[in-house]
Design a protein around this motif. Sequence first.
Motif, mmCIF file in Angstrom:
data_model
loop_
_atom_site.group_PDB
_atom_site.id
_atom_site.type_symbol
_atom_site.label_atom_id
_atom_site.label_comp_id
_atom_site.label_asym_id
_atom_site.label_seq_id
_atom_site.Cartn_x
_atom_site.Cartn_y
_atom_site.Cartn_z
ATOM 1 N N ARG A 36 0.837 -1.213 0.000
ATOM 2 C CA ARG A 36 0.000 0.000 0.000
ATOM 3 C C ARG A 36 0.863 1.250 0.000
ATOM 4 O O ARG A 36 1.961 1.242 0.541
ATOM 5 C CB ARG A 36 -0.842 0.081 1.287
ATOM 6 N N ASP A 37 0.301 2.321 -0.520
ATOM 7 C CA ASP A 37 0.967 3.606 -0.398
ATOM 8 C C ASP A 37 0.531 4.212 0.931
ATOM 9 O O ASP A 37 -0.573 4.722 1.066
ATOM 10 C CB ASP A 37 0.562 4.510 -1.567
ATOM 11 N N ASP A 38 1.416 4.122 1.930
ATOM 12 C CA ASP A 38 1.041 4.626 3.254
ATOM 13 C C ASP A 38 1.560 6.033 3.497
ATOM 14 O O ASP A 38 1.611 6.512 4.627
ATOM 15 C CB ASP A 38 1.564 3.668 4.345
ATOM 16 N N GLY A 39 1.996 6.674 2.433
ATOM 17 C CA GLY A 39 2.461 8.053 2.576
ATOM 18 C C GLY A 39 3.955 8.157 2.819
ATOM 19 O O GLY A 39 4.516 9.243 2.747
ATOM 20 N N GLY A 67 -3.814 5.637 -8.245
ATOM 21 C CA GLY A 67 -4.783 4.653 -8.742
ATOM 22 C C GLY A 67 -6.096 5.318 -9.104
ATOM 23 O O GLY A 67 -6.174 6.544 -9.249
ATOM 24 N N CYS A 68 -7.143 4.509 -9.223
ATOM 25 C CA CYS A 68 -8.435 5.046 -9.690
ATOM 26 C C CYS A 68 -8.992 6.095 -8.755
ATOM 27 O O CYS A 68 -9.819 6.915 -9.163
ATOM 28 C CB CYS A 68 -9.451 3.935 -9.820
ATOM 29 N N ALA A 69 -8.570 6.070 -7.489
ATOM 30 C CA ALA A 69 -9.014 7.100 -6.555
ATOM 31 C C ALA A 69 -8.703 8.481 -7.132
ATOM 32 O O ALA A 69 -9.477 9.429 -6.970
ATOM 33 C CB ALA A 69 -8.330 6.910 -5.199
ATOM 34 N N GLY A 70 -7.581 8.579 -7.827
ATOM 35 C CA GLY A 70 -7.187 9.845 -8.465
ATOM 36 C C GLY A 70 -7.522 9.870 -9.943
ATOM 37 O O GLY A 70 -6.874 10.576 -10.712
ATOM 38 N N GLY A 71 -8.528 9.104 -10.336
ATOM 39 C CA GLY A 71 -8.859 8.910 -11.751
ATOM 40 C C GLY A 71 -9.275 10.191 -12.467
ATOM 41 O O GLY A 71 -9.778 11.136 -11.870
ATOM 42 N N GLY A 72 -9.081 10.163 -13.778
ATOM 43 C CA GLY A 72 -9.362 11.338 -14.599
ATOM 44 C C GLY A 72 -10.835 11.644 -14.755
ATOM 45 O O GLY A 72 -11.193 12.679 -15.326
ATOM 46 N N GLY A 73 -11.721 10.770 -14.241
ATOM 47 C CA GLY A 73 -13.153 11.034 -14.326
ATOM 48 C C GLY A 73 -13.754 11.438 -12.986
ATOM 49 O O GLY A 73 -14.973 11.559 -12.848
ATOM 50 N N PRO A 117 -14.481 13.830 -9.514
ATOM 51 C CA PRO A 117 -14.868 15.234 -9.362
ATOM 52 C C PRO A 117 -13.662 16.172 -9.256
ATOM 53 O O PRO A 117 -12.630 15.795 -8.713
ATOM 54 C CB PRO A 117 -15.652 15.245 -8.040
ATOM 55 N N VAL A 118 -13.818 17.371 -9.797
ATOM 56 C CA VAL A 118 -12.818 18.429 -9.594
ATOM 57 C C VAL A 118 -13.532 19.578 -8.886
ATOM 58 O O VAL A 118 -14.686 19.865 -9.180
ATOM 59 C CB VAL A 118 -12.208 18.942 -10.918
ATOM 60 N N ASP A 119 -12.844 20.193 -7.947
ATOM 61 C CA ASP A 119 -13.535 21.241 -7.195
ATOM 62 C C ASP A 119 -12.908 22.610 -7.367
ATOM 63 O O ASP A 119 -13.318 23.574 -6.728
ATOM 64 C CB ASP A 119 -13.611 20.873 -5.703
ATOM 65 N N GLY A 120 -11.898 22.689 -8.231
ATOM 66 C CA GLY A 120 -11.300 23.994 -8.495
ATOM 67 C C GLY A 120 -10.360 24.473 -7.406
ATOM 68 O O GLY A 120 -10.004 25.638 -7.363
ATOM 69 N N THR A 121 -9.898 23.545 -6.539
ATOM 70 C CA THR A 121 -8.974 23.981 -5.487
ATOM 71 C C THR A 121 -7.536 23.529 -5.728
ATOM 72 O O THR A 121 -6.640 23.916 -5.005
ATOM 73 C CB THR A 121 -9.366 23.409 -4.107
ATOM 74 N N ASP A 122 -7.327 22.656 -6.689
ATOM 75 C CA ASP A 122 -5.996 22.104 -6.973
ATOM 76 C C ASP A 122 -5.482 21.179 -5.878
ATOM 77 O O ASP A 122 -4.310 20.799 -5.883
ATOM 78 C CB ASP A 122 -4.930 23.207 -7.202
ATOM 79 N N ARG A 123 -6.309 20.844 -4.928
ATOM 80 C CA ARG A 123 -5.833 19.936 -3.881
ATOM 81 C C ARG A 123 -5.903 18.508 -4.428
ATOM 82 O O ARG A 123 -6.931 18.077 -4.939
ATOM 83 C CB ARG A 123 -6.720 20.059 -2.631
ATOM 84 N N GLU A 124 -4.774 17.771 -4.342
ATOM 85 C CA GLU A 124 -4.758 16.389 -4.829
ATOM 86 C C GLU A 124 -5.506 15.527 -3.820
ATOM 87 O O GLU A 124 -5.183 15.516 -2.644
ATOM 88 C CB GLU A 124 -3.312 15.892 -4.992
ATOM 89 N N LYS A 125 -6.499 14.787 -4.266
ATOM 90 C CA LYS A 125 -7.355 14.080 -3.317
ATOM 91 C C LYS A 125 -7.175 12.564 -3.348
ATOM 92 O O LYS A 125 -7.826 11.857 -2.586
ATOM 93 C CB LYS A 125 -8.815 14.396 -3.646
ATOM 94 N N ALA A 126 -6.318 12.068 -4.228
ATOM 95 C CA ALA A 126 -6.227 10.613 -4.399
ATOM 96 C C ALA A 126 -5.887 9.906 -3.087
ATOM 97 O O ALA A 126 -6.473 8.869 -2.762
ATOM 98 C CB ALA A 126 -5.188 10.284 -5.470
ATOM 99 N N ALA A 127 -4.967 10.468 -2.331
ATOM 100 C CA ALA A 127 -4.536 9.790 -1.101
ATOM 101 C C ALA A 127 -5.685 9.714 -0.098
ATOM 102 O O ALA A 127 -5.915 8.666 0.522
ATOM 103 C CB ALA A 127 -3.339 10.523 -0.496
#
Length: 579
Positions: A453-456, A511-517, A519-529
């Motif tokens: 896993r990617d644990d950060g 992974g798919c958590a950060g998928g190109g489809g 939601p985007v919220d216009g904040t530029d915060r990466e949300k995949a993790a």
Amino acid sequence: MVNLTINSIPVTVPEGTTILDAAASVDIEIPSLCYLKELNEISACRVCCVEVEGEGKLVPSCNNVVREGMVIHTNSPRALEARRVNMELILSQHDNKCATCIRSGTCQLQKIANDMGILGVSYPTDLARGKKADWTTTFPLYRDVNKCIKCMRCIQVCDKVQSLSVWDISGSGARTTIDVSENRVIKQADCSLCGQCITHCPTGALRERDDTQKAYAALGDPDRVTIVQIAPAVRAAWGEAFGMPTGKATVGQLVSVLRKLGADYVFDTTFSADLTIMEEGTELLQRLQAGDLDNQPMFTSCCPGWVRFLKSQFPEMTGRLSTAKSPQQMFGAVGKTWLAHNLGVDADKIYSISIMPCIAKKAERELPSMDSAGHGSDVDLVITTRELARMARAEHLDVENIAESAFDSPLGDGTGAGVIFGATGGVMEAALRSAYFLTTGENPSPDAFREVRDDGTISPLPWREATFELAGRTVHCAVASGLGNARQLLHSLQRREVHYEFVEIMACPGGCAGGGGQPVDGTDREKAADRGKVLFRLDQNAPLRFSHENPAVQALYREYLDEPCSHRAEELLHCDHFA
Ligand code: HC1
Ligand code: SF4
């Protein structure tokens, strides 16, 4: 440390800090459009200009670092005027059709223009004439040249993160624009369809092909039986499109939304993720025992962005892919065979819709090898998380308070192992859990393989690696997400600097958590993790955490497929990636 003053506030920050970050450290937000930390620090938009006292000049704050004693004004009349002029110049080359724009409400250009109170543009409209016609065809990725603000983010993310360089600057002077690199059209450009250019675009210049009208038509057709599958990663993110924190909206609520939209049956892609594990895990053991993995690994094959990348960039390694289809496609094939029989429905009447965090899935369903059930395409339509959100919004549903609803049976059964497919490392972990069982007859601890896993924590390599004992031998595993990382891993494999038997690769970072489809919220915060954490938490709390314990998967083998990699399973659930 460096001492300076920003808007009369004393600030102390480490050397090398940008003015933008120094201001942020004292809660002064300077608007910026093109800036993406460590990815795009080129001050193309010059919206982040600030005034440096005593130097008589304005400087972009995103790529100028602080100096001792600086006195900075972020909102002096000169700075505000320059920002407004720069914004108006950008708006003069933008179509400003917010009412019909996909990003209205999450568009950074719109937000800054609104924040600045820009009510008109003082310059004549000067729209670019690009290769717009190329984009209105059937390709799943769509670009509108008249919404492009030339921020270069798409160029940078495709180049630096995904190593594909699909985009480049085209033209010169006032006619400078962004287009497909090397004067190609997008279909010739080896685009993986990961969609990262879309999620990193600040405006509506890039988007997926909109397939919502097809979905409405199918859901409203009384002669069709619509079966809908929901991908693992969608559940972690879909509520973000309604302003909810990551993971707050549940998958049960999403099932209710789909029922309101008219779906006849709502099922879970985690069912077929579990099925994938049975097939891919069995294939892994077979290939291990046959000595096929002594020199080169078996690659996971569930991410169509990665498969497209491999086939275009390293075609000679295509044979290393598992032959297992992705869960989306396994679901489609089972949906029009075993499920149709189970439901007593004519398979030709079934219309199979996927809700995916992914653009590449739209192309995957169209591949010639994805019609093995014999009733047209196994999956008829792919809708991204964003498209689904638009449909729910159009229905005026109170998604935040909608009651949960259970999946339909039997393809609604999924395990925690299937859920973690949506996060980097999850496919590998799920496969190892069941491969261990298949070789020993006993379950390992469900968390025995969490090392992948990617644990950060920072990995010394652009990928993560771990070693496990399996089938009486040591199995070396590697996990990469992001195609730039994948490229480095493949080069190392080719140069024989590393050796693995099993490799998981997902095209999108995280992974798919950060998928190109997603939601985007216009904040530029990466949300995949954060989304990945939601998926691992769901696994932790799941009553079943092993794919081989999925009762629907067990019934499918008992009643229809016999055993993993049986002749019928091969026909329905595996494919020839060269086709
Ligand atoms: Fe994915 Fe997969 S995890 S590829 O990201 O293997 O899209 O979520 O549905 O098919 O299960 C996507 C997600 C998804 C497949 C599964
Ligand atoms: Fe699609 Fe997931 Fe692959 Fe991204 S990582 S291209 S979302 S399947």
